[in-house]
Scaffold this motif. Structure first.
Motif, short mmCIF file in Angstrom:
data_model
loop_
_atom_site.label_atom_id
_atom_site.label_comp_id
_atom_site.label_asym_id
_atom_site.label_seq_id
_atom_site.Cartn_x
_atom_site.Cartn_y
_atom_site.Cartn_z
N ILE A 154 0.85 -1.20 0.00
CA ILE A 154 0.00 0.00 0.00
C ILE A 154 0.88 1.25 0.00
O ILE A 154 0.46 2.33 -0.44
CB ILE A 154 -1.00 0.00 1.18
N VAL A 155 2.13 1.09 0.44
CA VAL A 155 3.09 2.19 0.35
C VAL A 155 3.59 2.25 -1.10
O VAL A 155 4.10 1.25 -1.62
CB VAL A 155 4.30 1.96 1.29
N GLY A 156 3.44 3.38 -1.76
CA GLY A 156 3.81 3.51 -3.16
C GLY A 156 5.23 3.10 -3.45
O GLY A 156 5.55 2.54 -4.50
N ASN A 157 6.12 3.33 -2.49
CA ASN A 157 7.53 2.98 -2.63
C ASN A 157 7.86 1.58 -2.17
O ASN A 157 9.01 1.15 -2.27
CB ASN A 157 8.40 3.97 -1.83
N GLY A 158 6.89 0.85 -1.64
CA GLY A 158 7.14 -0.50 -1.14
C GLY A 158 8.05 -0.49 0.07
O GLY A 158 8.13 0.49 0.82
N MET A 159 8.77 -1.62 0.26
CA MET A 159 9.62 -1.77 1.46
C MET A 159 10.99 -1.15 1.25
O MET A 159 12.00 -1.86 1.19
CB MET A 159 9.74 -3.25 1.82
N ARG A 160 11.02 0.15 1.14
CA ARG A 160 12.30 0.81 0.90
C ARG A 160 12.96 1.27 2.19
O ARG A 160 14.05 1.85 2.15
CB ARG A 160 12.12 1.99 -0.04
N GLY A 161 12.31 1.05 3.30
CA GLY A 161 12.90 1.50 4.56
C GLY A 161 11.86 2.17 5.43
O GLY A 161 10.77 2.52 4.99
N GLU A 162 12.22 2.32 6.69
CA GLU A 162 11.28 2.84 7.69
C GLU A 162 10.69 4.19 7.30
O GLU A 162 9.50 4.45 7.47
CB GLU A 162 11.98 2.97 9.05
N LYS A 163 11.55 5.05 6.79
CA LYS A 163 11.10 6.40 6.43
C LYS A 163 9.95 6.31 5.42
O LYS A 163 8.94 7.00 5.54
CB LYS A 163 12.28 7.17 5.82
N PHE A 164 10.08 5.41 4.45
CA PHE A 164 9.06 5.24 3.42
C PHE A 164 7.83 4.53 3.99
O PHE A 164 6.70 4.88 3.70
CB PHE A 164 9.62 4.44 2.25
N GLU A 165 8.08 3.51 4.80
CA GLU A 165 6.97 2.66 5.25
C GLU A 165 6.12 3.31 6.33
O GLU A 165 5.05 2.81 6.67
CB GLU A 165 7.52 1.30 5.74
N ASN A 166 6.62 4.40 6.89
CA ASN A 166 5.82 5.12 7.88
C ASN A 166 5.23 6.42 7.32
O ASN A 166 4.65 7.20 8.05
CB ASN A 166 6.69 5.43 9.11
N ASN A 167 5.36 6.59 6.01
CA ASN A 167 4.85 7.81 5.38
C ASN A 167 3.40 7.61 4.92
O ASN A 167 3.14 7.01 3.88
CB ASN A 167 5.76 8.16 4.19
N LEU A 168 2.48 8.12 5.73
CA LEU A 168 1.05 7.92 5.43
C LEU A 168 0.67 8.55 4.08
O LEU A 168 -0.24 8.07 3.40
CB LEU A 168 0.19 8.52 6.55
N ASP A 169 1.36 9.63 3.70
CA ASP A 169 1.03 10.31 2.44
C ASP A 169 1.26 9.43 1.22
O ASP A 169 0.67 9.65 0.16
CB ASP A 169 1.87 11.60 2.29
N ASP A 170 2.17 8.44 1.35
CA ASP A 170 2.47 7.58 0.20
C ASP A 170 1.60 6.32 0.20
O ASP A 170 1.83 5.41 -0.58
CB ASP A 170 3.96 7.21 0.19
N MET A 171 0.60 6.28 1.07
CA MET A 171 -0.30 5.11 1.10
C MET A 171 -1.61 5.50 0.43
O MET A 171 -2.52 6.02 1.06
CB MET A 171 -0.56 4.67 2.54
N GLN A 172 -1.66 5.26 -0.88
CA GLN A 172 -2.84 5.67 -1.65
C GLN A 172 -3.50 4.45 -2.27
O GLN A 172 -2.87 3.68 -2.99
CB GLN A 172 -2.42 6.65 -2.75
N ALA A 173 -4.80 4.34 -2.00
CA ALA A 173 -5.53 3.15 -2.44
C ALA A 173 -5.66 3.08 -3.97
O ALA A 173 -5.45 2.02 -4.56
CB ALA A 173 -6.91 3.12 -1.79
N LYS A 174 -5.99 4.20 -4.59
CA LYS A 174 -6.33 4.18 -6.02
C LYS A 174 -5.16 3.72 -6.90
O LYS A 174 -5.32 2.78 -7.70
CB LYS A 174 -6.85 5.56 -6.42
N PRO A 175 -3.99 4.35 -6.81
CA PRO A 175 -2.90 3.88 -7.68
C PRO A 175 -2.46 2.45 -7.38
O PRO A 175 -2.08 1.72 -8.31
CB PRO A 175 -1.76 4.87 -7.42
N ALA A 176 -2.53 2.04 -6.12
CA ALA A 176 -2.18 0.64 -5.78
C ALA A 176 -3.18 -0.30 -6.45
O ALA A 176 -2.80 -1.31 -7.05
CB ALA A 176 -2.17 0.45 -4.27
N ALA A 177 -4.47 0.04 -6.35
CA ALA A 177 -5.52 -0.80 -6.95
C ALA A 177 -5.38 -0.80 -8.48
O ALA A 177 -5.54 -1.85 -9.12
CB ALA A 177 -6.89 -0.30 -6.54
N ASP A 178 -5.08 0.36 -9.06
CA ASP A 178 -4.92 0.43 -10.52
C ASP A 178 -3.79 -0.48 -10.99
O ASP A 178 -3.91 -1.16 -12.01
CB ASP A 178 -4.63 1.87 -10.96
#
Ligand SMILES: [Zn+2]
Length: 434
Positions: A154-178
């Motif tokens: 659900i994180v647009g950047n995937g498992m790139r590290g804690e900084k990325f995985e805790n970024n709520l702004d990069d958790m977008q349903a629509k592009p992940a679903a697309d």
């Protein structure tokens, strides 16, 4: 003119005969495995059967198949013949980025670790998000002989590290679903993992994406937080068919006062699935033993394979499966949890069975009796008297792993120049290609 008149009818007469004799010379099956104990949960088979493979597909499963009909016949008497194992939680991709302690940084290239333990299908659990899925596909999925499916993070950047995985702004349903809809049958779910904050947002966005794309969500529930209890996750937030992985970690109150958290049992009654996801920190004997005693068994057995876990207590898929034999599960159940039940969890019902017409992914396993030790993620050992060993793995009809060379001719039976024939070369392991 007179010659032509004579020759043409003769050819017409001979042609069908020639074709018939060719057909008689060419065996119906490429590979025949005889006398093994087949366990196929979908087809309710647990019995000695012969299995025939042709053109990369399962051609027949029967009590007796004539070896004369096969190019190559291999006796697997005394062994188990099961659908190629499906491991729904592995790490096969890391996006470029900062390093951290999470699994993604320790990801493995699938073929080096799958076939030797009977695994023919893996599901990468969220290594890539929608931003880097194409890179994952190009660098790993399209190049692997293992069937690699994916849960998009659900994180647009995937498992790139804690900084990325805790970024709520990069958790977008629509592009992940697309992205999931663009790769139907390849992206088989959505993953949320490792979140360290108190919010429900990662789970809610993952479920939103899963709902749009009509695929399940797998949750690694991250750091424990009183604001988001595990009972609420599985009784309210997840949908039936969503998957709770790391079920025996004990890190998020899977046990309460030594008993299975009643919330988890209620979640299971709602249809939420529970997955092992052994990993480097998610399988504890002190959780698994009391849970199993209370009947809280896995829907699916998976490894959470990464470099850290494979060199510690987890090791590989058949080692994790062996742990469940030692915990008292019958082998039929352990195989089901690692094949057909896994296929159903990711809604890929063409996989995980040996029905005629299915792609011929097959594992041949030996059940050894002796004195063995099994270590959990926290360094504690349990002794056991059973161990599964992978003898042979077939992927899409090709032999991709053969521990003792049971599909190979013994060397003294071959002509002196056998090295030149190609007949026994490693790349000629597929009998159908000879
Ligand atoms: Zn994982």
């Amino acid at each position: 003119m007179s010659i032509t008149r004579v020759v043409v009818p003769a050819l017409l007469t001979l042609a069908p005969l020639a074709m018939a004799s060719l057909a008689a010379q060419s065996p119906k099956y490429d590979l025949l495995l005889t006398g093994g104990h087949v366990i196929d949960a979908r087809n309710n088979i647990s019995a000695v059967r012969d299995v025939a493979i042709a053109g990369g597909k399962v051609a027949a499963v029967a009590e007796k198949i004539d070896p004369a009909e096969a190019l190559k016949t291999v006796s697997v008497s005394g062994l188990y013949v099961v659908p190629g194992l499906i491991d729904i939680h592995v790490h096969a991709y890391t996006g470029t980025g900062e390093r951290n302690s999470y699994a993604g940084d320790n990801s493995i290239y699938p073929d080096g670790f799958t076939f030797r333990s009977g695994v023919t299908t893996v599901v990468d659990a969220g290594g890539a998000g929608w931003r880097n899925f194409d890179d994952f596909k190009d660098r790993v999925i399209d190049r692997a002989k293992t069937r690699v499916l994916a849960l998009v993070n659900i994180v647009g950047n995937g498992m790139r590290g804690e900084k990325f995985e805790n970024n709520l702004d990069d958790m977008q349903a629509k592009p992940a679903a697309d992205m999931a809809l663009k790769h139907k049958g390849l992206i088989v779910g959505v993953k949320t993992a490792h979140y360290a904050g108190p919010e429900w947002t990662p789970v809610e966005r993952a479920v939103e994406a899963g709902t749009i794309a009509n695929i399940p969500v797998m949750v690694d529930f991250g750091t424990d937080h009183p604001e988001r209890p595990v009972a609420e996750l599985v009784t309210k937030k997840l949908r039936p068919g969503d998957i709770y992985t790391h079920m025996y970690s004990g890190l998020r109150h899977e046990l309460v006062d030594g008993h299975v958290n009643p919330g988890l049992i209620e979640g299971r009654q709602r249809g939420v699935l529970f997955d092992v996801g052994h990993g480097g920190g998610s399988f504890a004997w002190r959780v698994a033993v009391p849970s199993m005693k209370e009947g809280f068994i896995p829907d699916t057995i998976s490894t959470d394979l990464h470099i850290g876990s494979m060199n510690a207590g987890m090791k590989d898929m058949i080692n994790v499966m062996s742990k469940f034999l030692v915990l008292g599960e019958p082998i039929d159940q352990v195989i089901a949890q690692s094949t057909w039940h896994a296929a159903r969890a990711i809604k890929q019902e063409g996989l995980g069975h040996l029905s005629p017409g299915a792609e011929a992914d097959v594992a041949v396993l030996r059940l050894e009796r002796g004195k063995f030790g099994y270590v959990d993620s926290f360094g504690a050992r349990m002794d056991g008297d059973q161990r599964l060993v992978c003898e042979l793995t077939v992927r899409a009809g090709k032999v991709v792993y053969d521990l003792n060379g049971i599909t190979r001719p013994e060397w003294t039976t071959l002509p002196a120049d056998y090295r030149a024939t190609g007949d026994v070369r490693w790349d000629a392991l597929n009998p159908g290609r000879r």
